[in-house]
Motif scaffolding. Structure first.
Motif, PDB file in Angstrom:
ATOM      1  N   TRP A 215       0.795  -1.050  -0.030  1.00  0.00           N
ATOM      2  CA  TRP A 215      -0.041   0.043   0.042  1.00  0.00           C
ATOM      3  C   TRP A 215       0.897   1.312   0.055  1.00  0.00           C
ATOM      4  CZ3 TRP A 215       0.600   3.562   3.765  1.00  0.00           C
ATOM      5  CH2 TRP A 215       1.105   3.179   5.056  1.00  0.00           C
ATOM      6  N   TRP A 216       1.945   1.111   0.418  1.00  0.00           N
ATOM      7  CA  TRP A 216       2.825   2.417   0.716  1.00  0.00           C
ATOM      8  C   TRP A 216       3.461   2.716  -0.676  1.00  0.00           C
ATOM      9  CZ3 TRP A 216       7.732   0.868  -0.517  1.00  0.00           C
ATOM     10  CH2 TRP A 216       8.272  -0.445  -0.265  1.00  0.00           C
ATOM     11  N   LEU A 217       3.437   1.870  -1.564  1.00  0.00           N
ATOM     12  CA  LEU A 217       3.761   2.075  -3.090  1.00  0.00           C
ATOM     13  C   LEU A 217       2.381   2.434  -3.901  1.00  0.00           C
ATOM     14  CD1 LEU A 217       6.618  -0.461  -3.895  1.00  0.00           C
ATOM     15  CD2 LEU A 217       6.648   2.025  -4.062  1.00  0.00           C
TER      16      LEU A 217
ATOM     17  N   TRP B  57     -10.963   7.406 -15.943  1.00  0.00           N
ATOM     18  CA  TRP B  57     -11.024   5.891 -15.359  1.00  0.00           C
ATOM     19  C   TRP B  57      -9.713   5.333 -14.887  1.00  0.00           C
ATOM     20  CZ3 TRP B  57     -13.857   4.578 -20.812  1.00  0.00           C
ATOM     21  CH2 TRP B  57     -15.162   4.843 -20.265  1.00  0.00           C
ATOM     22  N   LEU B  58      -8.636   5.687 -15.066  1.00  0.00           N
ATOM     23  CA  LEU B  58      -7.374   5.119 -14.855  1.00  0.00           C
ATOM     24  C   LEU B  58      -7.219   5.339 -13.443  1.00  0.00           C
ATOM     25  CD1 LEU B  58      -4.710   3.343 -15.302  1.00  0.00           C
ATOM     26  CD2 LEU B  58      -3.853   5.719 -16.045  1.00  0.00           C
ATOM     27  N   PRO B  59      -7.102   6.637 -12.784  1.00  0.00           N
ATOM     28  CA  PRO B  59      -6.919   6.646 -11.140  1.00  0.00           C
ATOM     29  C   PRO B  59      -7.957   6.280 -10.537  1.00  0.00           C
ATOM     30  CG  PRO B  59      -7.531   8.926 -12.411  1.00  0.00           C
ATOM     31  CD  PRO B  59      -7.304   7.780 -13.276  1.00  0.00           C
ATOM     32  N   LEU B  60      -9.342   6.208 -10.985  1.00  0.00           N
ATOM     33  CA  LEU B  60     -10.359   5.457 -10.130  1.00  0.00           C
ATOM     34  C   LEU B  60     -10.262   4.049  -9.991  1.00  0.00           C
ATOM     35  CD1 LEU B  60     -13.525   7.648 -11.636  1.00  0.00           C
ATOM     36  CD2 LEU B  60     -12.316   7.858  -9.297  1.00  0.00           C
ATOM     37  N   VAL B  61      -9.987   3.612 -11.076  1.00  0.00           N
ATOM     38  CA  VAL B  61      -9.660   2.051 -11.270  1.00  0.00           C
ATOM     39  C   VAL B  61      -8.457   1.702 -10.273  1.00  0.00           C
ATOM     40  CG1 VAL B  61      -8.975   0.047 -12.601  1.00  0.00           C
ATOM     41  CG2 VAL B  61     -10.706   1.606 -13.472  1.00  0.00           C
ATOM     42  N   TYR B  62      -7.497   2.408 -10.308  1.00  0.00           N
ATOM     43  CA  TYR B  62      -6.279   2.176  -9.519  1.00  0.00           C
ATOM     44  C   TYR B  62      -6.433   2.298  -7.940  1.00  0.00           C
ATOM     45  CZ  TYR B  62      -1.245   1.081  -8.395  1.00  0.00           C
ATOM     46  OH  TYR B  62      -0.377   0.516  -7.866  1.00  0.00           O
ATOM     47  N   THR B  63      -7.230   3.191  -7.805  1.00  0.00           N
ATOM     48  CA  THR B  63      -7.594   3.818  -6.370  1.00  0.00           C
ATOM     49  C   THR B  63      -8.631   3.039  -5.647  1.00  0.00           C
ATOM     50  OG1 THR B  63      -7.154   6.164  -6.899  1.00  0.00           O
ATOM     51  CG2 THR B  63      -8.369   5.490  -4.784  1.00  0.00           C
ATOM     52  N   SER B  64      -9.535   2.478  -6.420  1.00  0.00           N
ATOM     53  CA  SER B  64     -10.546   1.372  -6.077  1.00  0.00           C
ATOM     54  C   SER B  64     -10.024   0.078  -5.839  1.00  0.00           C
ATOM     55  CB  SER B  64     -11.762   1.190  -7.172  1.00  0.00           C
ATOM     56  OG  SER B  64     -12.318   2.526  -7.124  1.00  0.00           O
ATOM     57  N   ALA B  65      -9.154  -0.211  -6.703  1.00  0.00           N
ATOM     58  CA  ALA B  65      -8.510  -1.749  -6.276  1.00  0.00           C
ATOM     59  C   ALA B  65      -7.586  -1.416  -5.282  1.00  0.00           C
ATOM     60  CB  ALA B  65      -7.617  -2.117  -7.909  1.00  0.00           C
TER      61      ALA B  65
ATOM     62  N   LEU C 284      -7.895   0.204  -2.646  1.00  0.00           N
ATOM     63  CA  LEU C 284      -8.756   0.181  -1.342  1.00  0.00           C
ATOM     64  C   LEU C 284      -9.094  -1.209  -1.026  1.00  0.00           C
ATOM     65  CD1 LEU C 284     -10.912   3.464  -1.839  1.00  0.00           C
ATOM     66  CD2 LEU C 284      -8.936   3.301  -0.297  1.00  0.00           C
ATOM     67  N   GLY C 285      -9.317  -1.897  -2.012  1.00  0.00           N
ATOM     68  CA  GLY C 285      -9.689  -3.497  -1.880  1.00  0.00           C
ATOM     69  C   GLY C 285      -8.556  -4.202  -1.386  1.00  0.00           C
ATOM     70  N   THR C 286      -7.287  -3.959  -1.449  1.00  0.00           N
ATOM     71  CA  THR C 286      -6.166  -4.713  -1.086  1.00  0.00           C
ATOM     72  C   THR C 286      -5.661  -4.216   0.179  1.00  0.00           C
ATOM     73  OG1 THR C 286      -4.768  -3.511  -2.526  1.00  0.00           O
ATOM     74  CG2 THR C 286      -5.656  -5.356  -3.693  1.00  0.00           C
ATOM     75  N   LEU C 287      -6.096  -3.274   0.949  1.00  0.00           N
ATOM     76  CA  LEU C 287      -5.363  -2.764   2.013  1.00  0.00           C
ATOM     77  C   LEU C 287      -5.582  -4.029   3.188  1.00  0.00           C
ATOM     78  CD1 LEU C 287      -7.057   1.002   2.129  1.00  0.00           C
ATOM     79  CD2 LEU C 287      -4.652   0.346   1.813  1.00  0.00           C
ATOM     80  N   PRO C 288      -4.642  -3.630   4.356  1.00  0.00           N
ATOM     81  CA  PRO C 288      -4.489  -4.885   5.133  1.00  0.00           C
ATOM     82  C   PRO C 288      -5.760  -5.092   5.948  1.00  0.00           C
ATOM     83  CG  PRO C 288      -2.621  -3.518   5.314  1.00  0.00           C
ATOM     84  CD  PRO C 288      -3.626  -2.626   4.231  1.00  0.00           C
ATOM     85  N   PHE C 289      -6.525  -4.092   6.328  1.00  0.00           N
ATOM     86  CA  PHE C 289      -7.735  -4.584   6.994  1.00  0.00           C
ATOM     87  C   PHE C 289      -9.136  -5.098   6.345  1.00  0.00           C
ATOM     88  CE2 PHE C 289      -7.855   0.071   5.796  1.00  0.00           C
ATOM     89  CZ  PHE C 289      -8.918   0.125   4.966  1.00  0.00           C
ATOM     90  N   THR C 290      -8.786  -5.076   4.826  1.00  0.00           N
ATOM     91  CA  THR C 290      -9.892  -5.681   3.938  1.00  0.00           C
ATOM     92  C   THR C 290      -9.934  -7.435   4.125  1.00  0.00           C
ATOM     93  OG1 THR C 290      -8.406  -5.798   1.975  1.00  0.00           O
ATOM     94  CG2 THR C 290     -10.179  -3.715   2.608  1.00  0.00           C
TER      95      THR C 290
ATOM     96  N   GLY D 219     -10.422  -7.119  -5.910  1.00  0.00           N
ATOM     97  CA  GLY D 219      -9.762  -5.762  -6.381  1.00  0.00           C
ATOM     98  C   GLY D 219      -8.652  -6.168  -7.311  1.00  0.00           C
ATOM     99  N   GLY D 220      -8.231  -7.337  -7.082  1.00  0.00           N
ATOM    100  CA  GLY D 220      -6.851  -7.712  -8.067  1.00  0.00           C
ATOM    101  C   GLY D 220      -7.408  -7.857  -9.533  1.00  0.00           C
ATOM    102  N   VAL D 221      -8.607  -8.681  -9.619  1.00  0.00           N
ATOM    103  CA  VAL D 221      -8.927  -9.061 -11.026  1.00  0.00           C
ATOM    104  C   VAL D 221      -9.426  -7.652 -11.635  1.00  0.00           C
ATOM    105  CG1 VAL D 221      -9.242 -11.357 -10.634  1.00  0.00           C
ATOM    106  CG2 VAL D 221     -11.418 -10.002  -9.907  1.00  0.00           C
ATOM    107  N   PHE D 222     -10.329  -6.958 -10.655  1.00  0.00           N
ATOM    108  CA  PHE D 222     -10.971  -5.541 -11.371  1.00  0.00           C
ATOM    109  C   PHE D 222      -9.784  -4.672 -11.962  1.00  0.00           C
ATOM    110  CE2 PHE D 222     -11.761  -1.163 -10.304  1.00  0.00           C
ATOM    111  CZ  PHE D 222     -12.857  -0.932 -11.122  1.00  0.00           C
ATOM    112  N   LEU D 223      -8.596  -4.688 -11.127  1.00  0.00           N
ATOM    113  CA  LEU D 223      -7.523  -3.857 -11.580  1.00  0.00           C
ATOM    114  C   LEU D 223      -7.108  -4.261 -12.921  1.00  0.00           C
ATOM    115  CD1 LEU D 223      -5.617  -1.560 -11.383  1.00  0.00           C
ATOM    116  CD2 LEU D 223      -3.979  -2.965  -9.798  1.00  0.00           C
ATOM    117  N   THR D 224      -6.846  -5.643 -12.992  1.00  0.00           N
ATOM    118  CA  THR D 224      -6.429  -6.054 -14.419  1.00  0.00           C
ATOM    119  C   THR D 224      -7.422  -5.916 -15.423  1.00  0.00           C
ATOM    120  OG1 THR D 224      -5.279  -7.883 -13.231  1.00  0.00           O
ATOM    121  CG2 THR D 224      -5.782  -8.020 -15.611  1.00  0.00           C
TER     122      THR D 224
END
Length: 479
Positions: free
Chosen positions: A133-135, A175-183, A185-191, A199-204
């Protein structure tokens, strides 16, 4: 007086405006990442076929390759194309040039850091990029740079009529920053694990359809009418292609998780909306064909135009395969197999580079005032991409189908267990042979990427000098 290194670099990039040099630098940097991604993708295929001999797992190398191809090649090359067409379609200078340059440095640097972090154990292991997440957070900020630059430039436009390319550009940069940001958020440690998987398949899926294909198609719309001086066949068909890709993009990813722990309605919706993927690609490819009309014979003398046309139809094939696997009866066998790796490879190293070449090769002539060094090298790139990337797609898709149906048949017939060591029996020597074929085609594909780099850098450094297109600001022209 001796020439300074700065003036040498400026001369190498051509005598155009700062925005043209900026576009050129994006394209050159993206090309470096394409070659790096090609090497990593071949390494991934080798690690998939020979896991015992590989120092890194297939998952690690695959994430490194995806990071290089998606962020390094895809974002930087297409952003360069956007910065190339914006002043020409709006009649005004590119806004926030320094911010765009900062975005180039930030994206390129963070991509390199992300690739290095994976084998060092700092990644989170989630597909497709596996970055912590820090990257992800600073990368999301750099991906918003094209959005700010594009909207600011369009706001100050002099040309009041909009060409279809602007629709695709605006859609892609939003769409690009929205897709990346949404994905992200779905991969943060607390999810939970389910959110991370989606989140991973949505980003691809989102990156390929809502950025790579949308921007690639849009930039080629500009190139084909500019280079051949022909009218666009249909604005309405372009609009169909644009919204079909944007509306159905996410369902490519969700189709990989049908029959999983997701919601019950996922299976039917994914099957229905997945059909929009090949429809969107076919609408754009058909529009190019109708636009060409009597100009087909002229494609060979314009470097890159043949590449773009081939890339548009390869995108139709990739979209058709994704839609095919979206139906529950097929998805039950293809999920979690190499089938989807084949689709991803075909998009990132097949249709993507071909569409990129469709605007990069003609654009460089105008940006740096040099001719493409060899049309034969362009033909080599086209031929090797179709053979190499196409061969990898066929091999991995066939291996995925064989594995999936073998697992189902073996489990139902109690021929072997479907977990533990018995799981490998679903493949056998047939899958091993198909994966070995994929490695061979991967080598051919890498040669295609090297040919692409040869055309790009050869144009900038050794291409024959030709009259250069130089943009002049309105206030300068009126003096």
């Amino acid at each position: 007086m001796a020439t300074s290194p700065t003036s040498d670099i400026r001369a190498l990039l051509g005598g155009g405006g700062d925005e043209d040099r900026l576009a050129t630098l994006h394209i050159l940097t993206g090309t470096v990442y394409l070659v790096l991604g090609g090497f990593l993708a071949l390494f991934a295929l080798l690690s998939l076929r020979f896991p015992e001999q590989s120092p890194l797992s297939f998952g690690q190398v695959d994430m490194m390759a995806n990071t290089a191809l998606m962020l390094g090649f895809g974002v930087l090359t297409l952003s360069g194309g956007i910065y190339y067409v914006l002043p020409r379609l709006t009649g005004t200078r590119l806004a926030h040039g320094r911010l765009a340059a900062l975005g180039l440095v930030g994206t390129a640097g963070l991509t390199a850091l992300g690739i290095a972090s994976i084998p060092l154990g700092f990644g989170d292991g989630g597909q497709p990029l596996g970055l912590s997440w820090w990257l992800d957070a600073p990368i999301a900020l750099t991906l918003a740079v094209p959005l700010v630059v594009t909207l600011s430039t369009i706001r100050n436009r002099e040309e009041q009529r909009s060409y279809v390319t602007l629709w695709f550009v605006i859609g892609g940069v939003v769409w690009l920053p929205l897709v990346y940001t949404s994905a992200t958020l779905g991969t943060l440690p607390f999810t939970n694990a389910l959110a991370q998987a989606f989140g991973g398949v949505f980003l691809t899926a989102g990156f390929v359809n809502m950025w790579l294909l949308v921007i690639g198609f849009g930039l080629f719309y500009y190139t084909i009418v500019k280079e051949l001086d022909v009218p666009l066949a249909s604005r309405q068909l372009a609009l169909v292609g644009f919204w079909s890709l944007g509306f159905a993009a996410a369902w490519w990813g969700a189709s990989q998780l049908i029959f999983g722990p997701g919601p019950d309605w996922l299976d039917g919706v994914a099957a229905a909306l997945g059909l929009a993927l090949p429809i969107g690609a076919l609408a754009n490819a058909a529009n190019y064909s109708l636009t060409l009309e009597e100009s087909w014979r002229d494609l060979g003398v314009h470097a890159g135009l043949t590449s773009g046309v081939i890339g548009s139809y390869m995108a139709v094939v990739i979209g058709g395969l994704a839609a095919f696997a979206s139906f529950p009866s097929i998805g039950a066998a293809t999920a979690l197999t190499s089938f989807w790796d084949g689709i991803e490879y075909g998009a990132l190293l097949g249709a993507g580079p071909l569409l990129a070449a469709g605007f990069v090769f003609p654009a460089l002539r105008r940006l740096v005032g040099r001719e493409v060094p060899s049309l034969d090298r362009v033909s080599t790139f086209n031929r090797f991409t179709v053979i190499g990337a196409g061969g990898v797609v066929v091999s991995l898709v066939a291996a995925g189908l064989y594995s999936g149906y073998s697992w189902i048949g073996g489990s139902n017939g109690a021929a072997y267990v479907d977990l533990g060591e018995g799981w490998a029996q679903g493949g056998g020597t047939t899958v091993e042979t198909l994966l070995l074929l994929a490695v061979g085609f991967g080598i051919v594909s890498l040669l295609a990427q090297l040919a692409y780099a040869g055309v790009v850098f050869g144009t900038v450094t050794t291409g024959r000098t030709i009259p250069q297109e130089v943009l002049v600001a309105r206030e300068a022209a009126d003096e």
